[in-house]
Scaffold this active site. Sequence first.
Site, PDB file in Angstrom:
ATOM      1  N   ARG A  97     -10.875  25.856 -30.241  1.00 25.47           N
ATOM      2  CA  ARG A  97     -11.180  26.080 -28.867  1.00 25.47           C
ATOM      3  C   ARG A  97     -10.796  24.756 -28.387  1.00 25.47           C
ATOM      4  O   ARG A  97     -11.493  24.518 -26.959  1.00 25.47           O
ATOM      5  CB  ARG A  97     -12.536  26.353 -28.586  1.00 25.47           C
ATOM      6  CG  ARG A  97     -12.677  28.000 -29.199  1.00 25.47           C
ATOM      7  CD  ARG A  97     -13.727  28.544 -28.641  1.00 25.47           C
ATOM      8  NE  ARG A  97     -14.110  29.880 -29.327  1.00 25.47           N
ATOM      9  CZ  ARG A  97     -14.688  30.077 -30.577  1.00 25.47           C
ATOM     10  NH1 ARG A  97     -15.216  29.141 -31.066  1.00 25.47           N
ATOM     11  NH2 ARG A  97     -14.944  31.290 -30.899  1.00 25.47           N
ATOM     12  N   LYS A 128      -0.012  21.651 -18.138  1.00 23.88           N
ATOM     13  CA  LYS A 128       0.720  22.720 -18.351  1.00 23.88           C
ATOM     14  C   LYS A 128       1.042  22.982 -19.827  1.00 23.88           C
ATOM     15  O   LYS A 128       1.775  21.870 -19.951  1.00 23.88           O
ATOM     16  CB  LYS A 128       1.733  23.505 -17.798  1.00 23.88           C
ATOM     17  CG  LYS A 128       1.407  24.089 -16.099  1.00 23.88           C
ATOM     18  CD  LYS A 128       2.507  24.327 -15.528  1.00 23.88           C
ATOM     19  CE  LYS A 128       2.211  25.181 -14.019  1.00 23.88           C
ATOM     20  NZ  LYS A 128       3.507  25.740 -13.692  1.00 23.88           N
ATOM     21  N   GLU A 147      14.819  16.656 -12.277  1.00 23.03           N
ATOM     22  CA  GLU A 147      13.522  16.772 -11.729  1.00 23.03           C
ATOM     23  C   GLU A 147      13.194  15.845 -10.742  1.00 23.03           C
ATOM     24  O   GLU A 147      12.278  16.003  -9.786  1.00 23.03           O
ATOM     25  CB  GLU A 147      12.551  16.848 -13.039  1.00 23.03           C
ATOM     26  CG  GLU A 147      12.734  18.008 -13.955  1.00 23.03           C
ATOM     27  CD  GLU A 147      12.150  19.466 -13.438  1.00 23.03           C
ATOM     28  OE1 GLU A 147      11.654  19.609 -12.320  1.00 23.03           O
ATOM     29  OE2 GLU A 147      12.302  20.336 -14.066  1.00 23.03           O
ATOM     30  N   LYS A 150       4.424  14.095  -8.293  1.00 19.94           N
ATOM     31  CA  LYS A 150       3.690  14.975  -9.117  1.00 19.94           C
ATOM     32  C   LYS A 150       2.173  14.909  -9.302  1.00 19.94           C
ATOM     33  O   LYS A 150       1.442  16.032  -9.045  1.00 19.94           O
ATOM     34  CB  LYS A 150       4.311  15.136 -10.727  1.00 19.94           C
ATOM     35  CG  LYS A 150       3.912  16.437 -11.212  1.00 19.94           C
ATOM     36  CD  LYS A 150       4.771  17.121 -12.116  1.00 19.94           C
ATOM     37  CE  LYS A 150       4.114  18.300 -12.663  1.00 19.94           C
ATOM     38  NZ  LYS A 150       4.633  18.751 -14.054  1.00 19.94           N
ATOM     39  N   GLU A 175      -1.955  26.020  -9.188  1.00 18.61           N
ATOM     40  CA  GLU A 175      -0.935  26.531  -8.359  1.00 18.61           C
ATOM     41  C   GLU A 175      -1.303  27.632  -7.466  1.00 18.61           C
ATOM     42  O   GLU A 175      -0.794  28.647  -7.338  1.00 18.61           O
ATOM     43  CB  GLU A 175      -0.147  27.094  -9.427  1.00 18.61           C
ATOM     44  CG  GLU A 175       1.422  27.193  -8.693  1.00 18.61           C
ATOM     45  CD  GLU A 175       2.543  27.303  -9.964  1.00 18.61           C
ATOM     46  OE1 GLU A 175       2.409  26.601 -10.817  1.00 18.61           O
ATOM     47  OE2 GLU A 175       3.519  28.094  -9.724  1.00 18.61           O
ATOM     48  N   ARG A 227       1.173  23.304  -5.023  1.00 25.82           N
ATOM     49  CA  ARG A 227       1.904  23.210  -6.271  1.00 25.82           C
ATOM     50  C   ARG A 227       3.150  24.067  -6.373  1.00 25.82           C
ATOM     51  O   ARG A 227       4.067  23.869  -7.190  1.00 25.82           O
ATOM     52  CB  ARG A 227       0.979  23.632  -7.347  1.00 25.82           C
ATOM     53  CG  ARG A 227       1.366  22.925  -8.724  1.00 25.82           C
ATOM     54  CD  ARG A 227       0.462  22.921  -9.874  1.00 25.82           C
ATOM     55  NE  ARG A 227       0.896  22.381 -11.240  1.00 25.82           N
ATOM     56  CZ  ARG A 227       0.298  22.007 -12.115  1.00 25.82           C
ATOM     57  NH1 ARG A 227      -1.063  21.868 -11.982  1.00 25.82           N
ATOM     58  NH2 ARG A 227       0.672  21.621 -13.325  1.00 25.82           N
ATOM     59  N   ASN A 237       8.184  24.338  -7.449  1.00 28.96           N
ATOM     60  CA  ASN A 237       9.186  25.654  -7.946  1.00 28.96           C
ATOM     61  C   ASN A 237      10.329  25.313  -7.305  1.00 28.96           C
ATOM     62  O   ASN A 237      11.275  26.216  -7.581  1.00 28.96           O
ATOM     63  CB  ASN A 237       8.530  26.948  -7.615  1.00 28.96           C
ATOM     64  CG  ASN A 237       7.664  27.160  -8.778  1.00 28.96           C
ATOM     65  OD1 ASN A 237       7.598  27.007  -9.885  1.00 28.96           O
ATOM     66  ND2 ASN A 237       6.596  27.967  -8.168  1.00 28.96           N
ATOM     67  N   HIS A 265      13.574  26.074  -8.867  1.00 30.09           N
ATOM     68  CA  HIS A 265      13.059  26.876 -10.120  1.00 30.09           C
ATOM     69  C   HIS A 265      13.437  28.584 -10.290  1.00 30.09           C
ATOM     70  O   HIS A 265      13.689  28.875 -11.240  1.00 30.09           O
ATOM     71  CB  HIS A 265      11.861  26.205 -10.793  1.00 30.09           C
ATOM     72  CG  HIS A 265      11.809  24.953 -11.239  1.00 30.09           C
ATOM     73  ND1 HIS A 265      12.165  23.904 -10.446  1.00 30.09           N
ATOM     74  CD2 HIS A 265      11.361  24.528 -12.472  1.00 30.09           C
ATOM     75  CE1 HIS A 265      12.012  22.730 -11.332  1.00 30.09           C
ATOM     76  NE2 HIS A 265      11.665  23.153 -12.573  1.00 30.09           N
ATOM     77  N   HIS A 303      15.463  29.372 -13.270  1.00 32.80           N
ATOM     78  CA  HIS A 303      15.127  30.168 -14.287  1.00 32.80           C
ATOM     79  C   HIS A 303      15.864  31.527 -14.499  1.00 32.80           C
ATOM     80  O   HIS A 303      16.138  31.851 -15.576  1.00 32.80           O
ATOM     81  CB  HIS A 303      13.649  30.969 -14.145  1.00 32.80           C
ATOM     82  CG  HIS A 303      12.402  29.616 -14.304  1.00 32.80           C
ATOM     83  ND1 HIS A 303      11.400  29.673 -13.421  1.00 32.80           N
ATOM     84  CD2 HIS A 303      12.482  28.547 -15.003  1.00 32.80           C
ATOM     85  CE1 HIS A 303      10.615  28.472 -13.654  1.00 32.80           C
ATOM     86  NE2 HIS A 303      11.423  27.912 -14.590  1.00 32.80           N
ATOM     87  N   HIS A 356      17.785  23.221 -18.861  1.00 34.02           N
ATOM     88  CA  HIS A 356      16.652  23.449 -17.666  1.00 34.02           C
ATOM     89  C   HIS A 356      16.984  22.557 -16.626  1.00 34.02           C
ATOM     90  O   HIS A 356      17.250  23.297 -15.341  1.00 34.02           O
ATOM     91  CB  HIS A 356      15.290  22.927 -18.231  1.00 34.02           C
ATOM     92  CG  HIS A 356      14.256  23.058 -17.053  1.00 34.02           C
ATOM     93  ND1 HIS A 356      13.866  24.533 -16.614  1.00 34.02           N
ATOM     94  CD2 HIS A 356      13.703  22.350 -16.323  1.00 34.02           C
ATOM     95  CE1 HIS A 356      12.938  24.321 -15.738  1.00 34.02           C
ATOM     96  NE2 HIS A 356      12.668  22.976 -15.809  1.00 34.02           N
TER      97      HIS A 356
END
Length: 334
Positions: free
Chosen positions: A113, A135, A177, A213, A223, A227, A231, A234, A238, A251
């Site tokens: 955990r 993340k 980025e 960032k 988000e 935030r 994207n 993105h 994606h 990416h």
Amino acid sequence: MILTIETKQSSYPVIMERGVLKRAKEKIGREGHVFLISDDGVPEQWRSLLQQQYPDAHMHVFPQGEGFKNMRTLEDILEDMLDHGVSRKDTVIALGGGVCGDMAGFAAAVYMRGIHWVNIPTTTLAQIDSSIGGKTAVDVGVYKNCAGAFWQPDMVLVDPDVLSTLPLRHYNNGLAEAIKAGILKDPHLFELFETNDIPSHIDEIIARSLFVKKGIVERDETEQGERKLLNFGHTLGHAYEEYYGLDTYLHGECVAMGMMKMIRDDALKARLAKVLEKLDLPCACGADPEEILRLAASDKKADKGTITLVYADALGEAYTKETDLEELKGILGL
Ligand SMILES: NC(=O)c1ccc[n+]([C@@H]2O[C@H](COP(=O)([O-])OP(=O)(O)OC[C@H]3O[C@@H](n4cnc5c(N)ncnc54)[C@H](O)[C@@H]3O)[C@@H](O)[C@H]2O)c1
Ligand SMILES: [Zn+2]
């Protein structure tokens, strides 16, 4: 340079310093055992530099590449942690790019955990972007980052020296980025890419990107609002990634093409195109726009016929806008 990232649960330092990998143990300074995680694309010279500081620690090395950022690799890591008696007080140290950070961070998040972890990013993408924000995730089937958790590291150690072995394509991929961060919040950062010798500014590029960032993720950890700006490039990026699968474009390359579509000011678009060309990053591709529309509209960000897209009309002036599919068709030239 030390940046402290403040989150609701904790705060942690990002230490950026040339040669800091050699001093990792001294910086980390935690009690208890450590479990090292890396992938086999990270050059031996960097892995052994870390291993030498922890001669008794086990290093789990998994096969490199996005294709291994999955549940099977996660299970192997967790089993190995159990086999080596890792306890709740111990610390995972990740040494690698975004794949390794996401994998090791997720393993740390779910093992008993949640245990402590430290991230030592070794690609431009990871040093500039993925190592902060908390993340962590693995892909499930073709669905990228489908299983994951927000799990903050105790510390991030950024050593620009390790980038010396990174293949040029990956080096430039991560810079996409930083270009994004510049467009979003820091015109001077973008202008560094308009100079003649981009690598000579790499320390400043990493530091400024991290600073952008940090500001965004601190103000909006989960988000809910600002935030979403991250994207930028993105949503379409994606869609390009899904369209081409894992092997054609990286990416950052997909994000580069995505950003080009989301700038409506011709002068800024021309500046971005020039920067991307200099870095061998693509401005556009021959993907079928109908398919890209379908993929973007089925992205998890699409809701009730509209999709939240991030636009930039000038450097430092990005915003989100609910966009209906007709408008998205226009953006894709349909
Ligand atoms: N968590 C986040 O917020 C976040 C943000 C952006 C991207 N990501 C994730 O990051 C991943 C991409 O990361 P990446 O571009 O770093 O890819 P990567 O981790 O696959 O690294 C690229 C390649 O470089 C090798 N490598 C790593 N360090 C090296 C070095 N110093 N010298 C030579 N080779 C080296 C790796 O073994 C790999 O083969 C994706 O899975 C993406 O989803 C996560
Ligand atoms: Zn990205």
